[in-house]
Design an enzyme around this catalytic site. Sequence first.
Site, short mmCIF file in Angstrom:
data_model
loop_
_atom_site.label_atom_id
_atom_site.label_comp_id
_atom_site.label_asym_id
_atom_site.label_seq_id
_atom_site.Cartn_x
_atom_site.Cartn_y
_atom_site.Cartn_z
N GLU A 1 68.51 59.76 98.49
CA GLU A 1 69.12 59.84 100.53
C GLU A 1 70.23 59.83 101.26
OE1 GLU A 1 65.04 61.52 98.83
OE2 GLU A 1 66.64 62.15 100.50
N TYR B 1 66.85 68.42 89.92
CA TYR B 1 66.65 66.65 90.02
C TYR B 1 67.83 66.54 88.87
CZ TYR B 1 64.91 66.34 93.91
OH TYR B 1 63.92 67.13 95.56
#
Length: 768
Positions: A382, A469
């Site tokens: 993140e 991803y």
Amino acid sequence: MGTRGGGLYVGRRVAAVGAALLLALLVTVLALAALYGRCRQEAATPPPSPRAPGPAAPPPPAPAASSVRRLPRHLLPLHYDLELWPRVRPGQTGPFAFTGQVNITVRCLQDTDTAVLHSAGLRIRGAAAVRGPRSEPGAAVEVAGLRQEEADEVAVLELRGRLRAGHRYVLQLGFQGRLEEDLDGLFLTRYTDRGQSRMFIASQMEPTYARRVYPCFDEPAMKATFNIRIIHDPSYVALSNMPAIDVSEVKDENGSLWTVTTFNTSLKMSTYLTAFVICDFDYVTRTERGNEIRIWARKEAVKNGYVDYALNITGPIFSFLEDILNVSYPLPKTDLVALPDFGAGGMENWGLMIFQEASLMNLPSDKFTSRKAMIALIVSHELGHQWFGNLVTMNWWNDLWLNEGLASYFEYLGATFVEPKLSLDKIFYAHVVQPVLREDSEIARSLSESEDKIKGSFSLMSLFDNITYSKGASITWMLSGFLTEKLFIRALTSYLKEFSFSNANQDDLWTHIQMVVDAQDEVQLPAPVKQIMDSWTCQNGFPVLTLNLTTGTIRQEQFFNKNNRKRTDSYNNTWIVPISWMRNGSSQPLTWLDKSSKMFPEMQVSESEHDWILLNVNLSGYYRVNYDQLNLKRLARLLENDPKAIPAVSRFQLIDDVFALADFGYVPIETALELTKYLAREDELFIWNVVLLNLIPDNLESTLKNHEVYPLLKVLFVKMLMLWKMTILLKCIWKNSWQQRAGWASKTVWTCHLNCMLSGGTTLSTIK
């Protein structure tokens, strides 16, 4: 039962029982080996917060086929003045609602008599208005009507006059919506803390849920600044992307008192990054390079130190990313909030990141360090988004991998920076590259889709998958490898500085990499960067290279399941493939395969059994390798005599490749099993893990009845997978498990592996 030569043989019936028991043991281990999933699929973590009594929570919503109608480009948003007022008091039973007001300053790019913006599930309150042009004080354009097109999730303001190109206007809309417990948009959740029933309100806007919270231009390229004001119950604290600059009071129509929290003006950002949390949490804090970092969580969790580790690593990862990218983090504060209930593992909202409790919490008294490793990975992911996604955002969702793939790549760099005992390459290959190679061969979509393909009734949520991803991270790893990390980071820095507070597509990234390549002489590429990389991002699947040692010829084809191929299927893709290789243990210069077949005279081998070739050393490229029988036999013999002559990651790759090739009909199963004869000498846990993943069949019963495979498994499991190895492995798992805390973590091979690496050991031989 007797012996023949040096081998151990048993009767078929006894062997069947023994093999079944051993397989059952292995299946048990495999069931425990629930590997760390992607950060958006994290399991529950300590300490689980009980849900408060009350209405049952709705089931998680299925991925919605979100409308992807593109807005007309007549208007460009510049700034939002946004007020949100969730009408929620502590102890209230519902139903819940929120009201709000948004004033959007826009620049008109083309004359128009309509204003179209996104709105979904909202009811417009009062009369919408359009003020301006701003250059004419008091001027306005009359709104003839407003219609909401629910299917396309848009609101259309029909005007009696025209908005003129080059002028600024302000769209003013009041609205209200339902505050649901569905974890999307603006949502409410109940939980229990210190035995008391409580509630919090939070948001999840990605990809297209901002339009469910306030009318907006809900596309990633339509960035703007925001002034946000939240009205809330005085017993709660309100958080948003920027620091609070004022706290005041206001009375509602009934004379009841509410608190008004006003936040500083945001940086220019996409609507999906706007974020709100209203809660009664506590926090721990520290400052890193002027960035005030706060970790918010339930009071009990904060008091017991469950978020201390997350606080300790967040600042150093920020500094690491600033230093390596040479681009400063532009916000004055960062809040990380651990929610008892959240639909994703983490969300990168600028200045207000939101996580599941699982992603941020661990017991400070425990030494079960795999939990810390997982927290480091999720937090690092993140934080990577603060540059890749927030500072520079993809133009449209078709290039989502520019956000998620790059963040997934830096997730591992950041995690190993704060946990240097982690083995970066082993973790990355075992938990990123290998799983997505298995998935990518079955999925008919490319990493970067064309914008035209993502339209109509298309589920944007389907793009948030392992292709985006893990394939994105794997392709990035390969790119960094053949460029060298120094040149790759230099190109990323140039890319970030060029597109800060703006948007980019993958061609923009290729352009900046090409600029860096052209400015030096050390790295020479066989084709332009765009041509090389488009072959990996714009085609589905990946290649398998087949090496013939006699001729030195390498042939490529798309890796596919030959057992299921239909006559109408077409597999004609070719890639520009970087080939790292070694000969007889010596690394050789990088070479390239830029056509379907090519001869490499330097790869022809002699008749000596000690002359061998290894391609894709340490799994540096995103492809599989199929060797001819001559090289496979030499590699198998080498492994039996001296397994450490082949790097550990390459041993991992050899086993996974050959079993995938057998599974897809390229080679017989005997060829795969031949490479496992050396396993009695293998002490790397991550290699044992991939062996188990490949050898444990989906259906034990059918495998034991398969007379072709059964004898091979009998010899393999009885002779080579010796029971003491499994006993040691189980001992490791037991040693590192959290007894009586089954709800917090699984007793997994993966956690055992991480714990061994974090404590300084990496192999079975280090487990006592």
